[in-house]
Write a protein that holds these residues in place. Sequence first.
Motif, PDB file in Angstrom:
ATOM      1  N   ASN A 129       0.862  -1.183   0.000  1.00 28.46           N
ATOM      2  CA  ASN A 129       0.000   0.000   0.000  1.00 28.46           C
ATOM      3  C   ASN A 129       0.895   1.229   0.000  1.00 28.46           C
ATOM      4  O   ASN A 129       1.444   1.596   1.029  1.00 28.46           O
ATOM      5  CB  ASN A 129      -0.903  -0.021   1.245  1.00 28.46           C
ATOM      6  CG  ASN A 129      -1.708   1.258   1.398  1.00 28.46           C
ATOM      7  OD1 ASN A 129      -1.730   2.094   0.496  1.00 28.46           O
ATOM      8  ND2 ASN A 129      -2.369   1.395   2.543  1.00 28.46           N
ATOM      9  N   GLY A 136      -2.825  -4.161   2.466  1.00 27.19           N
ATOM     10  CA  GLY A 136      -3.779  -5.092   1.899  1.00 27.19           C
ATOM     11  C   GLY A 136      -3.386  -6.488   2.333  1.00 27.19           C
ATOM     12  O   GLY A 136      -2.205  -6.756   2.588  1.00 27.19           O
ATOM     13  N   LEU A 149      -9.001  -5.007   2.367  1.00 26.84           N
ATOM     14  CA  LEU A 149      -8.470  -3.695   1.993  1.00 26.84           C
ATOM     15  C   LEU A 149      -8.886  -2.649   3.019  1.00 26.84           C
ATOM     16  O   LEU A 149      -9.953  -2.772   3.628  1.00 26.84           O
ATOM     17  CB  LEU A 149      -9.036  -3.281   0.623  1.00 26.84           C
ATOM     18  CG  LEU A 149      -8.692  -4.156  -0.578  1.00 26.84           C
ATOM     19  CD1 LEU A 149      -9.549  -3.773  -1.773  1.00 26.84           C
ATOM     20  CD2 LEU A 149      -7.218  -4.045  -0.905  1.00 26.84           C
ATOM     21  N   GLU A 155      -6.589   4.618  -0.747  1.00 30.04           N
ATOM     22  CA  GLU A 155      -5.726   3.491  -0.374  1.00 30.04           C
ATOM     23  C   GLU A 155      -6.301   2.193  -0.939  1.00 30.04           C
ATOM     24  O   GLU A 155      -5.582   1.364  -1.508  1.00 30.04           O
ATOM     25  CB  GLU A 155      -5.605   3.379   1.152  1.00 30.04           C
ATOM     26  CG  GLU A 155      -4.908   4.563   1.791  1.00 30.04           C
ATOM     27  CD  GLU A 155      -4.626   4.321   3.289  1.00 30.04           C
ATOM     28  OE1 GLU A 155      -4.339   3.177   3.673  1.00 30.04           O
ATOM     29  OE2 GLU A 155      -4.715   5.290   4.063  1.00 30.04           O
ATOM     30  N   TRP A 158      -5.723   2.069  -4.682  1.00 35.38           N
ATOM     31  CA  TRP A 158      -4.327   1.868  -5.057  1.00 35.38           C
ATOM     32  C   TRP A 158      -3.935   0.403  -4.910  1.00 35.38           C
ATOM     33  O   TRP A 158      -3.333  -0.191  -5.801  1.00 35.38           O
ATOM     34  CB  TRP A 158      -3.395   2.758  -4.229  1.00 35.38           C
ATOM     35  CG  TRP A 158      -2.019   2.822  -4.833  1.00 35.38           C
ATOM     36  CD1 TRP A 158      -1.554   3.745  -5.712  1.00 35.38           C
ATOM     37  CD2 TRP A 158      -0.957   1.864  -4.640  1.00 35.38           C
ATOM     38  NE1 TRP A 158      -0.264   3.442  -6.080  1.00 35.38           N
ATOM     39  CE2 TRP A 158       0.127   2.300  -5.446  1.00 35.38           C
ATOM     40  CE3 TRP A 158      -0.816   0.708  -3.889  1.00 35.38           C
ATOM     41  CZ2 TRP A 158       1.333   1.603  -5.496  1.00 35.38           C
ATOM     42  CZ3 TRP A 158       0.386   0.002  -3.948  1.00 35.38           C
ATOM     43  CH2 TRP A 158       1.449   0.458  -4.743  1.00 35.38           C
ATOM     44  N   ILE A 159      -4.271  -0.183  -3.749  1.00 32.80           N
ATOM     45  CA  ILE A 159      -3.900  -1.591  -3.520  1.00 32.80           C
ATOM     46  C   ILE A 159      -4.584  -2.485  -4.538  1.00 32.80           C
ATOM     47  O   ILE A 159      -3.978  -3.394  -5.108  1.00 32.80           O
ATOM     48  CB  ILE A 159      -4.274  -2.040  -2.079  1.00 32.80           C
ATOM     49  CG1 ILE A 159      -3.568  -1.156  -1.051  1.00 32.80           C
ATOM     50  CG2 ILE A 159      -3.910  -3.500  -1.862  1.00 32.80           C
ATOM     51  CD1 ILE A 159      -4.007  -1.419   0.379  1.00 32.80           C
ATOM     52  N   SER A 163      -1.591  -3.828  -6.502  1.00 35.78           N
ATOM     53  CA  SER A 163      -1.101  -5.035  -5.827  1.00 35.78           C
ATOM     54  C   SER A 163      -2.001  -6.240  -6.065  1.00 35.78           C
ATOM     55  O   SER A 163      -1.538  -7.376  -6.018  1.00 35.78           O
ATOM     56  CB  SER A 163      -0.985  -4.782  -4.315  1.00 35.78           C
ATOM     57  OG  SER A 163      -0.182  -3.654  -4.061  1.00 35.78           O
TER      58      SER A 163
END
Lengths: 411, 411
Positions: A129, A136, A149, A155, A158-159, A163
Amino acid sequence: MKASIVTIGDEILLGQLVDTNSTWLADNLTQESVVIQNVLSISDKLEDIVESLELLSSASDLIIVTGGLGPTKDDVTKKALAEFMNTDMYFDETMFNKITAYFEKVGFTLTEAHRLQCYLPKGIEVLENKMGTAPGMYFTQKGTHILSLPGVPYEMKWIFENSFLPLLKSINNLGVPTLHRTIRTVGIGETRVEAKIRDIIDELPEGLSVAYLPGLGQVKVRLTARGQNAQDDVMEKYKTKLTNALGDYVYGFEKTLLEQALMDVFVRKGKTLATAESCTGGQIAAKIVSVSGSSKYFLGGSVSYSNEMKRIHLGVQEETLIEQGAVSEQTVIEMLDGLLQSSGADIGVAVSGIAGPGGGTPDKPVGTVWLAWGSKGERHTEKLQLGKDRIKNIEYTTVVAMNRLRLFLTH
Amino acid sequence: MKASIVTIGDEILLGQLVDTNSTWLADNLTQESVVIQNVLSISDKLEDIVESLELLSSASDLIIVTGGLGPTKDDVTKKALAEFMNTDMYFDETMFNKITAYFEKVGFTLTEAHRLQCYLPKGIEVLENKMGTAPGMYFTQKGTHILSLPGVPYEMKWIFENSFLPLLKSINNLGVPTLHRTIRTVGIGETRVEAKIRDIIDELPEGLSVAYLPGLGQVKVRLTARGQNAQDDVMEKYKTKLTNALGDYVYGFEKTLLEQALMDVFVRKGKTLATAESCTGGQIAAKIVSVSGSSKYFLGGSVSYSNEMKRIHLGVQEETLIEQGAVSEQTVIEMLDGLLQSSGADIGVAVSGIAGPGGGTPDKPVGTVWLAWGSKGERHTEKLQLGKDRIKNIEYTTVVAMNRLRLFLTH
C-alpha cells in the motif's frame, strides 16, 4: 468467478456515508468478468465479520472485505480474519521497518498504534500500500480467495489496482465468458429508447441481452453477452446497430460523461464557449470545468443570479426585466447576446428559471426554465416545465443545456 | 428493534449505480432508534431473494426490501415474497380501480403490464404510493416485519414517510434507547479535533461515546448515547461542551450543510455576496445556489476561466496576468476588487488556481490555488497547496472559500 463484497463499519449502517467503495469495486471486478453475487455492509463487531465470511465463502470464489483496518479502528478486521483462518497473529518485521523508514523520511513520530498495525494473521500475503500504512491482505481458505483492503478510498483503490489486479488476473477462472458494452443517450426517455431499438433486440443472437439504466435526462443502454457469443466482434456489430438506431441521442460510450462528449465536439470543431447562468447558479460551468482540458474551449461566463447582475454583466434591458420578467424568452435572448458580445466566445448558452421550491406564480410556476443557445448568427430558445425539486431542476437543466450545445455543433 | 436492508437489482452489483436508497433508509431508521445490522445488495433472481429473506429473518425484527417491483421488472420481488410467505397471488381490485381512475384522469392508456401489477401475494397489506403505480407491501412472518418498496427513490421515500412511518412507530420495540447528536466542523483535521475535545471525552458518562467522520475539509463529530444516559438533557449538555471546545470550527449541527450555514450568517448580517471563480469554474456559486432562498444574499458572479474573461469581466490588469500570472496573489486581489466594483456586493470571494492534473510548473505546481475574500475595506488572501486530483482540488477549494466567507462575517 463469483464474488462478494463486504464493507465493515458503522457509517453505512447509520446512513451517514454512501457506500461508493463497493460501487467502485463492483465496477472494476465486472470489467474483469467477475460476477458480483452480493454486496454486504456489516458493523465492525468481530463475530459478525467472522460469521459473514463463513456464510459467504460457501458460495463465493472471491470475497473482498473493505474497512475495519488502521490505527483508530482497533484493527477488528485483522482479528476476524485470524479467527476465520483459525490462526494466530505474528509481528511483521518487514512491514514495521518500512513504516519506520517512511516516518523518518517525512519527519513524523511513530506511535504505539502504528507498531500494533504490524501484527498480522499468520499465513496471509501482505499486499503493498503506497498510499498509507494499513496493508492489503490476501489469502485463500477452503478454495475461496479473500482480499482485505482498508476503507480509505484512495488506499483501497491503489492496492486493488497495483497489488491485487495482477494476482486476480492469474487466479480468475472466467467461468461463463461475459462482455458488456454501454451506449449513453441523452434527451430521450426509456420507453422511446426501447421503441427505437426493439427490432434489433428481437433479433439478438443467443446470450445477448439489453438493459436500460435511466438517469436524470439520460438513459444508458447496456448490451451484455454471456456464453459463446461473448466475443468482441459480435459485441461491436450490435453496439453499432444499436448506436445507428439511436442516432443523435447517443453522445458517448462506456464511461464517457456528457461533459466530456461536449468538450470533444467543441475541440474538434475549434469553437469556444461561454455560459450565462441564473437559476443553475454556475452548475453548467462547473460541470464543464470538471473535465481536465476544458480550458481548450471554455472561456468562462457569468453567474447572473440577481437582476442587477443580468443588467451589469450581460446588458439585459431594464424594461425587459420589468415587462417580461427575469424568467422569459426575451431575457435569455438578451443574456445570450450580451454574453457573446462581452466574452467574445463563438457559442454561448443562457439560462433563467425558477428552480424552486419557492418563487413560483400562476403564470410561471416553479420549474419554469428558459434556455437560449447558439452563435451570433443562429440563436435557439426552449422552455422547460420541470417539477418542484430544486436540485433536480438545476441538474436536469444542466444536462439539457449541455446537450443543446452538443447538438448545435454536431448538426 | 434490529433491521436489515435489502436492495434488489443488477445495477449495484455491476457497479453502475451507487446505493443511495439504503443510505437514506438507514439514516431514517436510525432516527427512529432502529439499529441496522446489515445492508445487502443481491441480484433479482427469485431464489436469491427468498434465501436472503429466510437468512435475515432469523436475526432481524424488520427487513426492508427495495427494488424489483414495477411493470418492467417482471415483479420478481412480489413472487419471491409470495414464495417466502408460502402463499398465492390474488388480484387486487381496489388497486386496479385506483390505477384505472388515475390513468383516465391523466389521459394515459392502461397496459397489460399495469394490470399484472395488481396481482399481489395474499396476506400482505398494501401501502399507498401517491408517486407511482408500484405499491408498498407490508406483512409479518414468524415475528419479523417485512416491508417491500419500489426502487425509484422518490416513490420509495414517499411510501416510507407517509404510509410506513406511522406503522413503524406503533411496532417499534425500542430495545436499548439510543440518541445521536452531530456537530459539524470545517477547517480542522481529525487529530486536531480529537485533541481539542479529549478532556471532555475522558469524562463522558457511561453509555456516551464519540466518533469522527472525516470528509473533504470537514469533520463531523458524532455523539452517541446508549442506555440510561440516552436522554435529551444529557445529550444537550455534552453537545454544548463539545461545541464550546471546538469554537469557530463548528458551523452547524445534525444535517446542516456548510452552504446553509453560510446563507444563515449572510442573511442574519444583512450582507450581499458575489463570486469570481477561475479554477473552481462556478462550483462555489453552484453550491451557494443549491440552497433554496440563496437569492436573499447571493447576487451572482463571474466564471472568469480564461485570462480574457478576467480582464473583461473583472478588470484584471494585463500586466498583472503577464508578470505575475493568472495564479497569483495580485490576480485574485484584482479579481476581488473588480468583482466588488461591478457587482455592488458587500462581500466577495475570488479564486484562481491550477486544478490539475495538467498545467503545473516548477514554480506553481498542480494544486496551487490563490484565494482573496473580503469587502472594499478589508481584504484577505490565502494560498493553498493541494494535490493532483482535479475534482478534489475544486471541491476542497470550494469548502475553504465558503468557510473563509463564513468566518469573515462571524468575526
